[in-house]
Design a protein around this motif. Structure first.
Motif, PDB file in Angstrom:
ATOM      1  N   SER A 118      57.790   1.342  42.366  1.00  0.00           N
ATOM      2  CA  SER A 118      56.380   1.096  42.048  1.00  0.00           C
ATOM      3  C   SER A 118      56.267  -0.209  41.273  1.00  0.00           C
ATOM      4  CB  SER A 118      55.812   2.243  41.207  1.00  0.00           C
ATOM      5  OG  SER A 118      54.535   1.900  40.691  1.00  0.00           O
ATOM      6  N   ALA A 119      55.224  -0.972  41.547  1.00  0.00           N
ATOM      7  CA  ALA A 119      54.967  -2.183  40.770  1.00  0.00           C
ATOM      8  C   ALA A 119      54.613  -1.855  39.331  1.00  0.00           C
ATOM      9  CB  ALA A 119      53.843  -2.999  41.422  1.00  0.00           C
ATOM     10  N   ALA A 120      54.352  -0.584  39.046  1.00  0.00           N
ATOM     11  CA  ALA A 120      54.063  -0.171  37.662  1.00  0.00           C
ATOM     12  C   ALA A 120      55.230  -0.462  36.733  1.00  0.00           C
ATOM     13  CB  ALA A 120      53.715   1.310  37.612  1.00  0.00           C
ATOM     14  N   VAL A 121      56.436  -0.647  37.282  1.00  0.00           N
ATOM     15  CA  VAL A 121      57.593  -0.924  36.428  1.00  0.00           C
ATOM     16  C   VAL A 121      57.424  -2.242  35.670  1.00  0.00           C
ATOM     17  CG1 VAL A 121      59.172   0.377  37.900  1.00  0.00           C
ATOM     18  CG2 VAL A 121      58.917  -2.101  38.244  1.00  0.00           C
ATOM     19  N   GLN A 122      56.593  -3.147  36.198  1.00  0.00           N
ATOM     20  CA  GLN A 122      56.374  -4.429  35.518  1.00  0.00           C
ATOM     21  C   GLN A 122      55.176  -4.384  34.580  1.00  0.00           C
ATOM     22  OE1 GLN A 122      56.574  -7.489  38.694  1.00  0.00           O
ATOM     23  NE2 GLN A 122      58.661  -7.828  37.979  1.00  0.00           N
ATOM     24  N   GLY A 123      54.592  -3.197  34.456  1.00  0.00           N
ATOM     25  CA  GLY A 123      53.576  -2.960  33.449  1.00  0.00           C
ATOM     26  C   GLY A 123      52.453  -3.968  33.433  1.00  0.00           C
TER      27      GLY A 123
END
Length: 303
Positions: A118-123
């Motif tokens: 998920s791109a959420a890992v880069q916050g």
């Protein structure tokens, strides 16, 4: 005809991957993902768990199910972005990728391995990219970042951005927000927003899985060229309210401050920030190589 094993084949993203692989002429082997839990909260601890106790039997069972395929896609996991740090969350998003990596590594023929992260890992990074840098801000994004770490160079990590489709609760929530009289953006609302359709995500993953060009270690889902204000106009059919940017930033700061005290508030604070400010992203590996099957009309069909 290539044969691809898909874990999480009946899930939201996984089913879109299966449809795309089938459209592209590949055979699909549905592989049920084991339900795992772990108290590990670091990559080192997760990797130790793979070599502990009865773990070897789980790896061997996975290897048996994956044997003979040309590629493996791990689309399994828990996608509750506002989750607290439960052992089930880390089992699905961190420990499972480690088990699949170990199983794939033991197979003959070196099948391609694509892990859906998920791109959420880069916050809250100003711009998303295809680097190994992660900035998790919640239990969900941290569990996904650990999943990337334990996969390592053994596979390609695919990072979808904010994925939407029929029947998904986050899509229903977005629809209510942009259709409401209080739909708003920060300032002019010209910032890009990384909202994408699940049919495009599934096809992009299928492309990465089947392409003859060796993919890089990290692949980011391309944007669909929407701005935060354009999203409201397209999906809500109205002009959004324009919140002064300074006020919007102050509200977001308060939200993340509260999220630091209560993890349950981190997810809603991030969703508000995305709604108002969006998030940019770098041009990635798929640009110029892959074309999305669904355009703006696909968004309207979701509504």
């Amino acid at each position: 005809m290539a044969e691809v094993a898909v874990l999480g084949a009946t899930g939201f993203v996984g089913s879109a991957v299966v449809e795309a692989l089938t459209r592209r002429g590949a055979g699909v082997r549905h592989v049920r993902a084991p339900r795992l839990t772990t108290s590990a909260r670091t990559a080192e601890a997760v990797l130790r768990a793979v070599h502990h106790g009865a773990a070897a039997s789980v790896v061997d069972a996975l290897s048996d199910r994956l044997r003979g395929v040309d590629a493996v896609v791990n689309a399994a996991g828990l996608a509750t972005a506002s989750s607290v740090a439960t052992d089930a969350l880390y089992g699905a998003n961190a420990l499972l990728p480690a088990f699949v990596t170990a199983a794939v590594s033991g197979l003959e023929g070196a099948p391609r391995f694509v892990h859906v992260s998920s791109a959420a890992v880069q916050g809250r990074a100003v711009r998303l990219d295809e680097s190994p840098v992660t900035r998790p801000f919640s239990a969900y994004s941290h569990s996904k970042a650990l999943g990337e770490a334990v996969v390592g160079p053994a596979g390609t990590v695919f990072r979808p951005t904010s994925v939407h489709g029929a029947g998904r609760p986050t899509t229903a929530l977005l629809r209510r927000l942009v259709s409401s009289p209080i739909a708003s953006v920060a300032g002019e609302g010209a910032s890009p927003t990384p909202q994408v359709q699940v049919v495009n995500v599934g096809d992009a993953i299928a492309f990465v899985t089947l392409t003859g060009d060796p993919p890089p270690r990290f692949v980011l889902q391309p944007a669909e060229d929407l701005t935060v204000a354009g999203l409201v106009r397209l999906l809500g059919g109205r002009e959004p309210r324009h919140v002064p940017e300074g006020l919007a930033r102050a509200v977001v700061r308060v939200g993340f401050g509260l999220g630091g005290r209560s993890p349950r508030l981190a997810g809603p604070a991030r969703r508000l920030e995305m709604l108002w400010f969006g998030q940019g992203q770098e041009r990635g590996w798929l640009a110029g190589r892959w074309r999305p099957p669904a355009g703006p009309e696909g968004w309207r069909e979701l509504w």
